[in-house]
Design a protein around this motif. Structure first.
Motif, PDB file in Angstrom:
ATOM      1  N   MET A   1       0.847  -1.173   0.000  1.00 37.01           N
ATOM      2  CA  MET A   1       0.000   0.000   0.000  1.00 37.01           C
ATOM      3  C   MET A   1       0.892   1.236   0.000  1.00 37.01           C
ATOM      4  SD  MET A   1      -3.030   1.263   2.606  1.00 37.01           S
ATOM      5  CE  MET A   1      -3.042  -0.309   3.357  1.00 37.01           C
ATOM      6  N   GLN A  33     -11.664   4.901  -8.208  1.00 37.42           N
ATOM      7  CA  GLN A  33     -12.005   4.408  -6.878  1.00 37.42           C
ATOM      8  C   GLN A  33     -12.729   5.459  -6.046  1.00 37.42           C
ATOM      9  OE1 GLN A  33      -8.087   3.347  -5.537  1.00 37.42           O
ATOM     10  NE2 GLN A  33      -8.413   1.214  -6.123  1.00 37.42           N
ATOM     11  N   ASN A  83     -19.665  -0.136  -1.309  1.00 35.25           N
ATOM     12  CA  ASN A  83     -19.121   1.066  -1.940  1.00 35.25           C
ATOM     13  C   ASN A  83     -19.751   1.372  -3.291  1.00 35.25           C
ATOM     14  OD1 ASN A  83     -17.322   1.414   0.159  1.00 35.25           O
ATOM     15  ND2 ASN A  83     -15.737   0.217  -0.833  1.00 35.25           N
ATOM     16  N   ASP A  98     -15.699  -3.620   3.822  1.00 32.66           N
ATOM     17  CA  ASP A  98     -15.297  -3.915   2.440  1.00 32.66           C
ATOM     18  C   ASP A  98     -14.819  -2.695   1.663  1.00 32.66           C
ATOM     19  OD1 ASP A  98     -15.945  -6.662   2.717  1.00 32.66           O
ATOM     20  OD2 ASP A  98     -18.049  -6.193   2.373  1.00 32.66           O
ATOM     21  N   LYS A 100     -12.622  -0.405  -0.384  1.00 32.70           N
ATOM     22  CA  LYS A 100     -11.424  -0.539  -1.212  1.00 32.70           C
ATOM     23  C   LYS A 100     -11.323   0.747  -2.022  1.00 32.70           C
ATOM     24  CE  LYS A 100     -11.819  -5.547  -1.500  1.00 32.70           C
ATOM     25  NZ  LYS A 100     -12.780  -5.612  -0.422  1.00 32.70           N
ATOM     26  N   GLY A 101     -10.475   1.632  -1.597  1.00 30.60           N
ATOM     27  CA  GLY A 101     -10.338   2.902  -2.288  1.00 30.60           C
ATOM     28  C   GLY A 101      -9.261   3.754  -1.651  1.00 30.60           C
ATOM     29  N   ASN A 120     -13.001  -6.591   6.392  1.00 33.74           N
ATOM     30  CA  ASN A 120     -12.491  -6.745   5.045  1.00 33.74           C
ATOM     31  C   ASN A 120     -12.193  -5.433   4.316  1.00 33.74           C
ATOM     32  OD1 ASN A 120     -11.574  -8.520   3.111  1.00 33.74           O
ATOM     33  ND2 ASN A 120     -13.528  -8.587   2.025  1.00 33.74           N
ATOM     34  N   ALA A 121     -11.788  -4.391   5.017  1.00 30.28           N
ATOM     35  CA  ALA A 121     -11.419  -3.133   4.373  1.00 30.28           C
ATOM     36  C   ALA A 121      -9.960  -3.186   3.943  1.00 30.28           C
ATOM     37  CB  ALA A 121     -11.646  -1.962   5.316  1.00 30.28           C
ATOM     38  N   HIS A 122      -9.701  -2.773   2.708  1.00 31.81           N
ATOM     39  CA  HIS A 122      -8.347  -2.761   2.160  1.00 31.81           C
ATOM     40  C   HIS A 122      -8.162  -1.511   1.316  1.00 31.81           C
ATOM     41  CE1 HIS A 122      -7.695  -6.879   3.457  1.00 31.81           C
ATOM     42  NE2 HIS A 122      -8.842  -7.200   2.910  1.00 31.81           N
ATOM     43  N   PRO A 123      -7.836  -0.376   1.939  1.00 27.58           N
ATOM     44  CA  PRO A 123      -7.598   0.819   1.138  1.00 27.58           C
ATOM     45  C   PRO A 123      -6.442   0.583   0.177  1.00 27.58           C
ATOM     46  CG  PRO A 123      -7.485   1.312   3.493  1.00 27.58           C
ATOM     47  CD  PRO A 123      -7.629  -0.154   3.360  1.00 27.58           C
ATOM     48  N   THR A 124      -6.498   1.220  -0.970  1.00 29.13           N
ATOM     49  CA  THR A 124      -5.434   1.069  -1.956  1.00 29.13           C
ATOM     50  C   THR A 124      -4.369   2.140  -1.801  1.00 29.13           C
ATOM     51  OG1 THR A 124      -6.686   2.387  -3.535  1.00 29.13           O
ATOM     52  CG2 THR A 124      -6.945  -0.020  -3.641  1.00 29.13           C
TER      53      THR A 124
END
Length: 159
Positions: A1, A33, A83, A98, A100-101, A120-124
């Protein structure tokens, strides 16, 4: 990241809301995103909410306030937030499930603290804003060390 630190000049810090609006618009223009602006200060949240609607007469920034982390609001549950059904920019004091952004972090805490409480959050990408005052600089150093220990790619810009 990738984590980018934006070290604000005195003039940018004085127009903090304007800088956040500008950075949000830039992130939207350069990516497909969603953008999440993490804000713990309710006054700043309300003021930014107004500023995003009135950014420019020809191009407001569509956004949505998330319900408070400890509550649910009509139609948006914390655990089932999707999202894809939300506006491009989200404002809140937590990270939706969730997500993802791109995250713009205005809080004193590293974003990984918000990720541990989210399903399950995964920022980019994370954009950290550092004002030129001593406490903000100290908080920025703490966040930098925290991200460094996690092995994230770190960059910084003086603006």
């Amino acid at each position: 990241m990738n984590i980018s630190f934006y070290v604000l000049s005195e003039s940018k810090a004085q127009d903090f809301l304007g800088f956040i609006c500008q950075l949000s618009q830039t992130a939207l223009n350069k990516s497909t995103q969603s953008v999440l602006i993490l804000i713990e200060d309710e006054t700043l949240l309300s003021t930014l909410d107004e500023a995003l609607w009135a950014q420019e007469a020809t191009s407001f920034i569509p956004h949505q306030r998330l319900p408070n982390h400890n509550t649910e609001s009509a139609g948006i549950g914390i655990a089932d937030t999707d999202n894809k059904s939300l506006t491009p920019v989200l404002l809140g004091n937590h990270m939706p499930a969730d997500f993802k952004g791109i995250v713009i972090n205005t809080t004193i805490h590293p974003v990984n603290r918000f990720m541990t409480t989210t399903n399950n959050a995964h920022p980019t990408r994370i954009l950290e804003l550092i004002k030129p005052d001593p406490s903000s600089v100290q908080e920025g150093r703490h966040k930098y060390k925290s991200y460094q220990q996690l092995g994230y790619e770190l960059t910084h810009f003086k603006v």
